[in-house]
Write a protein that holds these residues in place. Structure first.
Motif, short mmCIF file in Angstrom:
data_model
loop_
_atom_site.label_atom_id
_atom_site.label_comp_id
_atom_site.label_asym_id
_atom_site.label_seq_id
_atom_site.Cartn_x
_atom_site.Cartn_y
_atom_site.Cartn_z
N ASP A 189 6.04 0.94 8.72
CA ASP A 189 6.89 2.02 8.23
C ASP A 189 5.97 3.14 7.78
O ASP A 189 5.12 2.93 6.91
CB ASP A 189 7.75 1.50 7.07
N SER A 190 6.15 4.33 8.34
CA SER A 190 5.24 5.44 8.03
C SER A 190 5.33 5.89 6.57
O SER A 190 4.45 6.61 6.09
CB SER A 190 5.53 6.63 8.95
N LYS A 191 6.37 5.44 5.85
CA LYS A 191 6.45 5.74 4.41
C LYS A 191 5.60 4.76 3.61
O LYS A 191 5.30 5.02 2.45
CB LYS A 191 7.91 5.66 3.94
N GLU A 192 5.24 3.64 4.22
CA GLU A 192 4.47 2.60 3.54
C GLU A 192 2.99 2.63 3.90
O GLU A 192 2.14 2.31 3.07
CB GLU A 192 5.04 1.22 3.88
N THR A 237 -3.93 4.25 3.85
CA THR A 237 -3.29 4.00 2.56
C THR A 237 -2.01 3.20 2.75
O THR A 237 -1.19 3.51 3.62
CB THR A 237 -2.95 5.33 1.85
N GLY A 238 -1.84 2.16 1.93
CA GLY A 238 -0.64 1.35 1.95
C GLY A 238 0.06 1.42 0.61
O GLY A 238 -0.59 1.39 -0.44
N TRP A 264 7.15 -5.50 -0.60
CA TRP A 264 5.74 -5.34 -0.28
C TRP A 264 5.60 -4.44 0.95
O TRP A 264 6.35 -4.57 1.92
CB TRP A 264 5.10 -6.69 0.01
N GLY A 265 4.61 -3.55 0.92
CA GLY A 265 4.32 -2.70 2.08
C GLY A 265 3.49 -3.48 3.09
O GLY A 265 2.43 -3.99 2.75
N VAL A 266 3.97 -3.56 4.33
CA VAL A 266 3.32 -4.39 5.36
C VAL A 266 3.03 -3.58 6.61
O VAL A 266 3.85 -2.77 7.04
CB VAL A 266 4.22 -5.59 5.74
N ILE A 267 1.86 -3.80 7.20
CA ILE A 267 1.50 -3.27 8.51
C ILE A 267 0.98 -4.44 9.34
O ILE A 267 0.22 -5.26 8.83
CB ILE A 267 0.47 -2.12 8.41
#
Length: 203
Positions: free
Chosen positions: A44-47, A56-57, A64-67
């Motif tokens: 998610d480009s906001k995360e 940056t995450g 939780w921000g996940v990539i």
């Protein structure tokens, strides 16, 4: 001569794009502005976002921000990078993501530990038991916000080595501990983390 080099360049790009792994035998993968994120990662480009040489995450306690990479890790690999947990208490490198299972390698500020564990990750759920998981190995380490740490993760011949600043080290055997032996790579934060010099090398 220029046409020859250009043809070789296009051919190498074709090999990389057709590969099933994020790092190939002849080329390591680096997160840089020139590599961009969208061709190689789901996020998610906001995360998660890339500015200059810094990834940056951003996440939160409840979400939780996940990539997650689109391609698998090689069988034997080394991941190196520098990380700064500017906010929050947890930063996690997800290894060998296979369906909903993965290996947890993370820094946990609340307990002042680095950890290897067995994890689960359900993409569409933020329920407590649908993310994270059991810790298998821990080692005390002094962790602070707004401080850079050098992280190295190496998987070779079914052995996992996880180190911070080249002096605090955790090791374990994947098969012996029933840990995932293949899959993708991901990153998780419950606060904010900044990452530079991220490299995946095929061993």
């Amino acid at each position: 001569m220029k046409i020859k080099y250009f043809t070789l360049f296009l051919f190498s790009l074709l090999i990389i794009s057709c590969s099933t792994t994020i790092a190939t035998v002849k080329k390591e993968y680096r997160i840089l502005p020139v590599s961009q994120l969208k061709p190689h990662w789901n996020f998610d480009s906001k995360e998660w976002f890339l500015e200059k040489d810094t990834l940056t995450g951003i996440g939160g306690y409840m979400h939780w921000g996940v990539i997650e990479s689109k391609k698998n890790l090689p069988e034997n690999y080394e991941i190196t990078f520098k990380a700064n947990m500017t906010k929050g208490s947890l930063f996690e490198i997800m290894l060998n993501i296979d369906k909903e299972k993965y290996i947890r390698t993370y820094l946990y500020q609340i307990e002042q530990n680095m950890v290897i564990g067995r994890g689960v990750y359900h993409k569409k759920s933020d329920e407590y038991d649908k993310r994270g998981g059991k810790s298998l190995f821990t080692k005390p380490i002094e962790l602070q916000n707004n401080k850079w740490y050098t992280v190295k993760i190496k998987v070779q011949n079914n052995q996992l080595l996880f180190s911070v600043d080249n002096n605090t080290i955790l090791e374990c055997a994947l098969e012996k501990n029933n840990l995932s032996q293949q899959g993708k790579v991901g990153l998780i934060t419950n606060g904010e983390v900044k990452i530079t010099d991220f490299v995946i090398k095929n061993l």
